[in-house]
Write an enzyme that holds these catalytic residues in place. Structure first.
Site, PDB file in Angstrom:
ATOM      1  N   HIS A   1       1.017  -1.498  -0.002  1.00  0.00           N
ATOM      2  CA  HIS A   1       0.084  -0.040  -0.045  1.00  0.00           C
ATOM      3  C   HIS A   1       0.771   1.141  -0.118  1.00  0.00           C
ATOM      4  O   HIS A   1       0.631   2.153   0.772  1.00  0.00           O
ATOM      5  CB  HIS A   1      -0.840   0.107   1.184  1.00  0.00           C
TER       6      HIS A   1
ATOM      7  N   ASP B   1      -0.864  -4.793   6.153  1.00  0.00           N
ATOM      8  CA  ASP B   1      -1.904  -5.493   5.346  1.00  0.00           C
ATOM      9  C   ASP B   1      -1.404  -5.658   3.876  1.00  0.00           C
ATOM     10  O   ASP B   1      -1.073  -4.968   3.436  1.00  0.00           O
ATOM     11  CB  ASP B   1      -3.222  -4.838   5.633  1.00  0.00           C
ATOM     12  N   GLU B   2      -1.886  -6.849   3.662  1.00  0.00           N
ATOM     13  CA  GLU B   2      -2.300  -7.411   1.955  1.00  0.00           C
ATOM     14  C   GLU B   2      -0.688  -7.132   1.245  1.00  0.00           C
ATOM     15  O   GLU B   2      -0.814  -6.141   0.056  1.00  0.00           O
ATOM     16  CB  GLU B   2      -3.381  -6.438   1.247  1.00  0.00           C
ATOM     17  N   SER B   3       0.304  -7.428   2.136  1.00  0.00           N
ATOM     18  CA  SER B   3       1.611  -6.793   1.192  1.00  0.00           C
ATOM     19  C   SER B   3       2.023  -8.271   0.329  1.00  0.00           C
ATOM     20  O   SER B   3       3.001  -8.611   0.574  1.00  0.00           O
ATOM     21  CB  SER B   3       2.643  -6.826   2.507  1.00  0.00           C
ATOM     22  N   ASN B   4       0.946  -8.302  -0.585  1.00  0.00           N
ATOM     23  CA  ASN B   4       1.206  -9.373  -1.501  1.00  0.00           C
ATOM     24  C   ASN B   4       2.351  -9.378  -2.438  1.00  0.00           C
ATOM     25  O   ASN B   4       2.772 -10.411  -2.904  1.00  0.00           O
ATOM     26  CB  ASN B   4      -0.155  -9.621  -2.319  1.00  0.00           C
TER      27      ASN B   4
END
Ligand code: TNX
Length: 520
Positions: A269, A332-335
């Site tokens: 993000h 979060d969501e550190s894909n």
């Protein structure tokens, strides 16, 4: 011709009539309070607040004057009263409103209060200032709903008599506002603060950075806001807060006994930062600004030293303007980050936050790293393992389960705002759960409270904010404040329905859910 009475006799008669007026019988137990107080005893009478009513504090407790003034200012527009605030030796002997700090009432904790309303006076006591402020919100709801109006309204202004003793079940009761996906100016944020304060919430989490924008001035890295703050979802003109503006928000919140927790989301993000400084990218090339709504594609480079210099500068400047204990680092969501890099990154960032005198908070995904037990994990999605792994490390949890507590999730399929990746959350779904039973294996001792986030991919104006937040937010406030055994949607929806004219006088653009028995 002789007049029957002269003018002074008429006036005297009027004064006598006024002062002998018998109070209207009122039943405190029928009042519609949200959150519902811990205990309440009605005594069947009432106190009338008139233009002669003053607010008293004790000599030596002058610090209470600011809270008294807040109450006086709050009732002024609708009543037209210019209520005086006086410090006196023995306020309990006065008729009127009495605010007292009572250092013996330790059992009330930081936010509890006692309210005793008789025909002669309203006495609000607390152990701490925050408790007095929460108690004022109860007094506020005991007034007729038109007290909320910004225009002059007809009295009388009566409060039902009796006693209330009240304190919160959970110490953390918050809401989050995403000011990145769409930017909201200082006035909008203040309005949001006022709305959450009315329901006794005590935390405002500001999501300040994301792929679509960087919203807080960092003096050592000016391009973050100059370039990174210049856009938002769908490419509209956005903006950012200068540190002075941010401090104004923090101060406004503090005056309402609300702590602001700033979030710098990382390592994912982060496209806005990666677009602003080429050197933060693994390949050394600046990214383009991003105005879409996908997630999980950006990452800071966990293996570059400049990354940590950057974070140290950002956290350092932010810590200096953050009186609260916590800084939220997202996580979060550190894909797009390799797992081993993610773990070493979060470990290092935790040290940086601590080195600046703050504790770390993050989305529960951070439990993959080695957390200190003063770190807090915010549980948000259905992968309960994230929260369980945090608890294994003695880390406390904030409950924000998307299916229940996300205020950007649509009420139903017809809702013109919001997302539905977590399903639909009607007003009953938002209320009808408990913090303790939400994740199997996580019990009350592991939980410090609730937070209801509002993500703003689809939210562009304060009216949009209000539509998604109301009427769900009062329910979240109650879930964490109240602990009455008979808690049920069937009982709550009646109280909620009776908030209708209060919402309307507050000018709130609320969603008129068909599940709520709205009543004027
Ligand atoms: C998930 S919740 C996100 C956000 C989105 C949100 C939309 C979380 C920690 N990440 O980036 O805005 O869903 O509901």
């Amino acid at each position: 011709m002789n007049r029957l009475f002269n003018l002074s006799q008429v006036l005297l008669f009027a004064v006598l009539l006024f002062s002998c007026k018998t109070p209207t019988p009122k039943d405190l137990s029928k009042e519609n309070l949200i959150p519902k107080p811990a205990s309440l005893v009605a005594t069947g009478s009432s106190f009338e607040w008139t233009e002669k009513t003053n607010i008293y504090v004790s000599v030596g407790q002058e610090e209470l004057k600011a809270i008294a003034k807040y109450l006086a200012d709050f009732i002024a527009p609708a009543t037209g009263f210019n209520t005086e605030v006086n410090a006196v030796k023995n306020p309990n002997s006065k008729k009127g409103i009495v605010l007292l700090l009572n250092r013996e009432l330790t059992a009330l904790g930081d936010e509890g209060y006692q309210l005793n309303i008789t025909e002669k006076r309203v006495v609000l006591e607390a152990y701490q200032l925050a408790g007095l402020f929460r108690g004022l919100q109860t007094i506020r709801q005991l007034f007729p709903a038109r007290i909320e109006s910004k225009d002059l309204q007809a009295g009388p202004w009566e409060l039902a008599s009796g006693t209330i003793e009240d304190k919160p079940e959970y110490g953390y009761r918050g809401a989050m506002l995403d000011v990145v996906r769409h930017f909201f100016d200082v006035a909008d944020v203040k309005r949001f603060i006022d709305l959450i304060a009315a329901y006794k919430m005590n935390v405002l989490h500001l999501h300040l950075t994301d792929d679509q924008g960087w919203r807080i001035e960092i003096k050592a890295w000016p391009n973050l806001t100059k370039h990174g703050g210049s856009t938002q979802v769908d490419g509209g003109k956005a903006g950012f807060y200068t540190q002075a503006e941010y401090s104004e928000i923090v101060k406004y919140a503090l005056e309402r006994y609300i702590t602001v927790i700033p979030e710098i989301d990382m390592p994912g993000h982060t496209n806005a930062a990666l677009a602003s400084y080429a050197e933060l990218n693994a390949d050394g090339k600046a990214r383009d600004l991003y105005t879409g709504t996908d997630v999980g594609f950006s990452t800071l480079d966990a293996n570059k030293e400049i990354t940590y210099k950057f974070i140290d500068d950002v956290i350092g400047e932010l810590a200096a303007i953050t009186p609260g204990e916590y800084i939220h680092i997202g996580g979060d969501e550190s894909n797009a980050t390799k797992r081993k890099d993610y773990i070493s990154f979060v470990n290092r960032v935790q040290d940086i936050v601590n080195a600046h005198g703050k504790k770390m908070m993050g989305w529960a995904d951070i439990s993959a790293a080695n957390l200190k037990d003063n770190t807090i994990a915010q549980f948000w999605h259905t992968r309960t393992k994230t929260a369980l792994d945090a608890v294994k490390q003695n880390v406390k949890i904030i409950m924000s389960p998307a299916k229940r507590a996300y205020m950007d999730i649509q009420y139903d399929s017809l809702c013109h705002l919001g997302l539905h990746w977590a399903g639909y959350t009607e007003v009953d779904d938002a209320y009808d759960w408990t913090l303790e039973s939400n994740v199997k294996g996580i019990s009350k001792k592991d939980i410090i409270g609730i937070e209801a986030p509002l993500w703003t991919e689809t939210v562009e104006t304060i009216d949009d904010i209000e539509y998604l937040v109301f009427p769900r937010l009062p329910g979240y406030a109650e879930l964490a404040w109240s602990n009455h055994p008979d808690k049920s949607w069937v009982e709550y929806k009646i109280r909620l329905g009776k908030q209708k004219s209060r919402f309307e006088h507050m000018g709130i653009n609320y969603y008129p859910s068909a599940l709520v028995p709205w009543e004027d």
